[in-house]
Design an enzyme around this catalytic site. Structure first.
Site, PDB file in Angstrom:
ATOM      1  N   GLU A   1       1.304  -0.616  -0.297  1.00 58.26           N
ATOM      2  CA  GLU A   1       0.047  -0.080  -0.013  1.00 58.26           C
ATOM      3  C   GLU A   1       0.605   1.252   0.022  1.00 58.26           C
ATOM      4  O   GLU A   1       1.051   2.525   0.690  1.00 58.26           O
ATOM      5  CB  GLU A   1      -1.186  -0.142   1.152  1.00 58.26           C
TER       6      GLU A   1
ATOM      7  N   GLU B   1      -5.949  -7.754   1.012  1.00 60.82           N
ATOM      8  CA  GLU B   1      -6.784  -7.718   1.352  1.00 60.82           C
ATOM      9  C   GLU B   1      -8.009  -6.948   1.112  1.00 60.82           C
ATOM     10  O   GLU B   1      -8.170  -6.430   0.564  1.00 60.82           O
ATOM     11  CB  GLU B   1      -6.334  -6.287   2.263  1.00 60.82           C
TER      12      GLU B   1
END
Length: 492
Positions: free
Chosen positions: A193, A387
């Site tokens: 991320e 995720e």
């Protein structure tokens, strides 16, 4: 012909996702150095769902934690003791039918300060054991190189990724683990991320913003530039070291943005928000800065230090797939100052058509299908949903069970939309739910925000037996995997 409306492809990877700093513990065992996550503390005063809390560690907090002068606990130092219990946990994942597990390799476990010429053999040997255990159960590892942690010494000496001096140590780390695990790990992700830099430049890039003589937004983009270069150089090294079938990807925190109204200005705002969200994957897939970002930097007065040859490095190090997390959608509103705020993950206007989690996150499975389609149309490289999950305060009942139908409902609705996107023609490698076993929360270092299929008996202060207990969702997910998603159509 296979009924593509009811089952996932046979090659689809099923599993869960973790991070070293949130599960391993053993923060000072076997030569490991301190990581930036080891200095993060439990923020007990932050209400669930608060929009204004910060992931950041301030310079003062950093210094006090390093000196052992603060009073708050640091839960990521103990994690859930995966370091010693990995065999037990992997056996539970295998019982659910996992075909893949996403983990990260702790950089300071391999290079304690980040500056050593030779790696810490004890750290490498730990991951040897983990990968051997996964192989014994037929579980394919997906490895993230940098998942919100780095050696603390690189912060002390260089103030993290604001400095180009971190590129060489990172590439040394990457090439070391590529060589060690070249025949073991087929999927690699360079940075977790990376767009977290726009939310917490300490969490994402190890930068203490107060020690930079530049605006924090400029600091975030400068640190990102250096990470782009490090990622590209790692990709290039990986292609020389790893077998041809290995794949290296990037990862972003993906949101879907809706215009808050039919006003054209709100529609434009949604476009701009979406562009900044996808900027990080745009660079790593396409190998160049997009025009919209160059204009954004100019409009905001942000000047980046770019060296001769950087553009070529980016072109030479593009990724093979895009991994992403998905938790929520957002509403975009045109308002004063909106350009300076783009990139935030939580907060803003609430969509009246969506329910919220305990932490105030909108639940929007349909936006996941929209995002999968849009990213596939944009990149035409495989996508990997690494995720997705629901954080909740689970209750261990007197009979020793955890009834988490709310989690089952959340995951079922999202997986149905993944299946729809695959039927739309989107190439999706697999699905790894976030936190398949309860772990330490990223932002507030809570244990009480639980995501797992497996309950871990431990509280926010690290007290408990650490017993592993199967939740109701454990049995549900096992059936989903065994049926390749056909069981998603069963009424509950």
């Amino acid at each position: 012909m296979t009924d593509i409306t009811r089952t996932f492809p046979e090659s689809f990877l099923w599993g869960g996702a973790t991070a070293a700093n949130q599960i391993e513990g053993a923060f000072d065992a076997d030569g490991k150095g301190l990581s930036t996550s080891d200095l993060a503390f439990h923020r007990a005063d932050v209400p669930n769902g608060a929009d204004n809390f910060t992931f950041d560690v301030t310079a003062e907090e950093f210094d006090r934690a390093l000196a052992g002068q603060d009073t708050g606990p640091h839960p990521k130092r103990w994690g859930i003791d995966f370091y010693h219990r990995y065999a037990e946990d992997i056996a539970l994942f295998a019982e659910m039918g996992f075909t893949t597990l996403r983990i990260s390799i702790s950089w300071p476990r391999i290079f304690p300060t980040g500056l050593e010429e030779e790696p810490n053999e004890a750290g490498l040997a730990f991951y040897d054991r983990v990968f051997d255990e996964l192989a014994r159960h037929g579980i394919t590892p997906v490895v993230t190189l940098s998942h919100y942690e780095m050696p603390v010494e690189l912060v002390r000496r260089y103030n993290g990724w604001i400095s180009r001096d971190l590129i060489d140590p990172f590439v040394r780390f990457a090439t070391t683990v590529f060589r060690r695990y070249r025949d073991t790990v087929p999927y690699w992700i360079t940075f977790n991320e990376m767009n977290m830099n726009l939310v917490s430049v300490y969490t994402g890039a190890g930068v203490l913003a107060e020690r930079c003589n530049r605006p924090v937004r400029e600091v975030a983009f400068q640190a990102s530039h250096h990470q782009f270069l490090a990622s590209a150089l790692a990709v290039r090294a990986g292609r020389e070291i790893l077998p041809p079938e290995a794949r290296i990807g990037c990862m972003i925190n993906r949101h879907e943005y809706y215009a808050a109204s039919t006003r054209p200005a709100d529609a434009l705002r949604a476009l701009k928000d979406d562009q900044i969200n996808l900027f990080y994957s745009d660079v790593q897939v396409r190998g160049e800065y997009p025009g919209y970002l160059r204009r954004y930097l100019a409009d905001q007065g942000i000047r980046l230090d770019v060296a001769e040859g950087d553009d070529q490095v980016l072109r030479d190090g593009t990724v093979d797939f895009v991994a992403f997390s998905y938790y929520m959608s957002h509403l975009s509103q045109d308002r004063p100052g909106a350009d300076a705020e783009v990139g935030h993950f939580v907060g803003g206007a609430k969509n009246p058509h969506l329910e919220l989690t305990e932490w105030g996150w909108p639940i929007d499975p349909v936006a996941l299908r929209i995002s999968l389609n849009r990213m596939w149309d944009r990149y035409r490289v495989p996508l990997f949903l690494v995720e997705n999950g629901l954080g909740a305060q689970d209750v261990l009942e007197p009979d020793g069970r955890v009834h988490d139908d709310y989690r089952i409902d959340y995951l079922r609705r999202h997986l149905l939309q993944v299946r729809e996107a695959i039927a739309d023609g989107v190439e999706v490698i697999g699905y790894t739910s976030w936190g398949p076993i309860d772990l330490i929360s990223c932002g507030t270092s809570q244990m009480s925000k639980r995501y797992g299929f497996i309950y871990v008996d431990q509280d926010d202060r690290g007290e408990g037996t650490l017993d592993r207990i199967r939740k109701d969702s454990f049995h549900w997910y096992r059936e989903v995997i065994a049926s390749r998603g056909a069981s998603l159509d069963q009424d509950r």
